[in-house]
Design a protein around this motif. Structure first.
Motif, short mmCIF file in Angstrom:
data_model
loop_
_atom_site.label_atom_id
_atom_site.label_comp_id
_atom_site.label_asym_id
_atom_site.label_seq_id
_atom_site.Cartn_x
_atom_site.Cartn_y
_atom_site.Cartn_z
N THR A 8 3.26 77.79 53.94
CA THR A 8 4.68 77.43 53.77
C THR A 8 5.25 76.83 55.05
O THR A 8 5.94 75.80 55.02
CB THR A 8 5.50 78.69 53.39
N GLU A 9 4.93 77.46 56.18
CA GLU A 9 5.44 76.93 57.46
C GLU A 9 4.93 75.52 57.70
O GLU A 9 5.65 74.66 58.21
CB GLU A 9 4.98 77.82 58.62
N ILE A 10 3.67 75.29 57.33
CA ILE A 10 3.08 73.97 57.56
C ILE A 10 3.73 72.92 56.64
O ILE A 10 4.01 71.80 57.07
CB ILE A 10 1.55 74.02 57.40
N HIS A 11 4.00 73.31 55.39
CA HIS A 11 4.69 72.36 54.50
C HIS A 11 5.98 71.91 55.16
O HIS A 11 6.32 70.74 55.18
CB HIS A 11 5.06 73.03 53.16
N GLN A 12 6.72 72.89 55.70
CA GLN A 12 8.04 72.58 56.25
C GLN A 12 7.94 71.80 57.57
O GLN A 12 8.68 70.84 57.79
CB GLN A 12 8.83 73.86 56.49
N ALA A 13 7.00 72.22 58.42
CA ALA A 13 6.96 71.63 59.76
C ALA A 13 6.23 70.28 59.78
O ALA A 13 6.55 69.42 60.60
CB ALA A 13 6.27 72.58 60.73
N ILE A 14 5.27 70.11 58.88
CA ILE A 14 4.46 68.88 58.95
C ILE A 14 4.76 67.94 57.78
O ILE A 14 4.99 66.75 57.97
CB ILE A 14 2.95 69.24 58.99
N ALA B 138 16.65 67.93 62.71
CA ALA B 138 15.71 67.15 63.52
C ALA B 138 14.31 67.27 62.95
O ALA B 138 13.88 68.37 62.56
CB ALA B 138 15.73 67.69 64.94
N ALA B 139 13.60 66.13 62.88
CA ALA B 139 12.21 66.17 62.40
C ALA B 139 11.30 66.68 63.51
O ALA B 139 11.51 66.38 64.68
CB ALA B 139 11.78 64.77 61.99
N THR B 140 10.34 67.49 63.11
CA THR B 140 9.38 68.00 64.10
C THR B 140 8.55 66.85 64.66
O THR B 140 8.13 65.98 63.91
CB THR B 140 8.37 68.96 63.41
N LYS B 141 8.33 66.86 65.96
CA LYS B 141 7.44 65.85 66.54
C LYS B 141 6.08 66.45 66.84
O LYS B 141 5.07 65.77 66.80
CB LYS B 141 8.04 65.35 67.86
N LEU C 282 5.27 69.88 71.81
CA LEU C 282 4.67 70.79 70.81
C LEU C 282 5.57 72.04 70.75
O LEU C 282 5.22 73.11 71.26
CB LEU C 282 3.25 71.19 71.19
N ASP C 283 6.72 71.89 70.14
CA ASP C 283 7.71 72.96 70.21
C ASP C 283 7.75 73.85 68.98
O ASP C 283 8.48 74.84 68.93
CB ASP C 283 9.11 72.41 70.51
N ARG C 284 6.99 73.52 67.96
CA ARG C 284 6.93 74.40 66.79
C ARG C 284 5.60 75.15 66.85
O ARG C 284 4.53 74.51 66.77
CB ARG C 284 7.03 73.52 65.52
N HIS C 285 5.67 76.46 67.03
CA HIS C 285 4.43 77.22 67.25
C HIS C 285 4.12 78.07 66.02
O HIS C 285 4.96 78.88 65.60
CB HIS C 285 4.58 78.12 68.49
N ILE C 286 2.95 77.88 65.47
CA ILE C 286 2.60 78.61 64.24
C ILE C 286 1.33 79.43 64.49
O ILE C 286 0.28 78.88 64.85
CB ILE C 286 2.38 77.63 63.06
N TYR C 287 1.48 80.72 64.30
CA TYR C 287 0.32 81.61 64.49
C TYR C 287 -0.52 81.64 63.22
O TYR C 287 0.02 81.85 62.12
CB TYR C 287 0.83 83.02 64.83
N VAL C 288 -1.81 81.41 63.37
CA VAL C 288 -2.72 81.47 62.23
C VAL C 288 -3.56 82.74 62.39
O VAL C 288 -4.49 82.79 63.20
CB VAL C 288 -3.63 80.21 62.17
N PRO C 289 -3.22 83.78 61.64
CA PRO C 289 -3.87 85.09 61.87
C PRO C 289 -5.24 85.17 61.20
O PRO C 289 -5.57 84.34 60.35
CB PRO C 289 -2.89 86.06 61.18
#
Ligand code: ATP
Length: 330
Positions: free
Chosen positions: A27-33, A49-52, A231-238
């Motif tokens: 879900t986070e990836i759908h939103q961020a990417i 703002a769109a994620t860069k 790289l300001d959006r940080h997503i942890y992949v557990p």
């Protein structure tokens, strides 16, 4: 692709269904990417703002690269990937050129994802001296420069020529629509309209590049690359939890000729297994089934199946690559 020439345009697709578990991360990836790449105007309407840039971090073998591929596949955007080995060069200036060329290509082929795997090997923390660290510093400076330029470098000739071509197509299409609708237009207002439209389209085109880095060592990254606008959006992949392991096992076992496999039992026995370890376990169980049939002289493609005891045997050889100690780092 030969080292030093360019980065890869990666064509190997991955479907979301091939990834087990990780629902929140998806879900986070759908939103961020995917949203910024596919729906930039909707985000703009909401003044979002769109994620860069996105950083995926987490233990090894837990799907970071595969998730990025799935996002690129489902959004039908260009996927360019670059690793440390492709970037490092003994020739002065060559590494920076490779990085810049990758960004140029990403802009020219936008919407696109530019993926840096094991990004810590490229932009690790600045340390004291040494040839390698000087190259790293130059690579970092180039990346920061390029990332700061995404969405704003409209005046540069090099990388936007293709984008401008697209813009012209958009503009002539818009002008044609104007004509078709028979709207009165003075030269002045058409020019104003075109100028606005040009700004709008170029901004959209140029911002539709997302830079993604993946790392097992987020602590090793230079802080500058993690600042806002980079790289300001940080997503942890557990690592996969029990439900995740069940899901990965189900996906893998469904690809094999299998009978009477107790997925719940295997999931319970695979704590600290990464997704890659689970894939390995399935491969080993399959091999065990083939070996067993071969040893008894009954190897037959029509009747060969993998069963629970093959998995139990495989568990003697395939061990988890993760540990509570490793996971504590995150
Ligand atoms: P590394 O940090 O070592 O580069 P990674 O986190 O990028 O690893 P991947 O390369 O994406 O991991 O995954 C390694 C292998 O494990 C791939 O074949 C991938 O398909 C599989 N895998 C890992 N996690 C999952 C999962 N949740 N579902 C399905 N396959 C998975």
């Amino acid at each position: 692709l030969k080292k030093g020439l360019s980065c890869n345009v990666d064509l190997k697709g991955v479907l979301w269904d091939e990834i087990g578990g990780l629902e929140n991360v998806k879900t986070e990836i759908h939103q961020a990417i995917e949203w910024p790449l596919l729906h930039p105007e909707s985000l703009r309407r909401m003044d979002l703002a769109a994620t860069k840039g996105v950083l995926l971090y987490g233990p090894p073998g837990c799907c970071k690269t595969t998730l990025v591929r799935a996002a690129a596949t489902s959004s039908h955007v260009t996927f360019l990937s670059l690793s440390g080995a492709q970037v490092y060069s003994p020739y002065v200036g060559e590494s920076e050129r490779i990085i810049s060329e990758a960004f140029q290509k990403a802009r020219a082929l936008s919407p696109s994802i530019l993926f840096f795997d094991e990004i810590d090997s490229l932009v690790g923390k600045r340390s004291s001296g040494g040839g390698q660290s000087r190259v790293q510093e130059r690579i970092l400076a180039t990346m920061l420069n390029e990332m700061d330029g995404i969405g704003t470098r409209l005046d540069q000739k090099t990388d936007v020529s293709r984008g401008q071509g697209k813009m012209k197509e958009h503009l002539s299409a818009s002008a044609k629509e104007d004509g078709d609708q028979g709207q009165p237009s003075t030269i002045g207002s058409t020019n104003q309209y075109q100028a606005c439209e040009r700004n709008r389209l170029s901004d959209i085109d140029m911002s539709r590049v997302i830079v993604i880095g993946a790392t097992n060592r987020p602590d090793m990254l230079d802080a500058a690359i993690l600042r806002p606008g980079r790289l300001d959006r940080h997503i942890y992949v557990p690592p996969p939890d029990i439900e995740g392991r069940k899901s990965i096992l189900n996906i893998q076992v469904s690809k094999m000729a299998a009978r009477d496999i107790d997925i719940d039992c295997i999931s319970n026995l695979t704590e600290c297994f990464s997704g890659a370890d689970i894939k390995n376990l399935c491969r080993e169980a399959g091999l065990t089934a083939v070996r067993e049939s071969s040893a008894s002289g009954k190897l037959n493609a029509d009747t060969l199946v993998v069963r629970q005891h093959h998995f139990v045997t495989a568990l003697n050889t395939v061990k988890p690559s993760l540990s509570q100690n490793v996971l504590k780092q995150y």
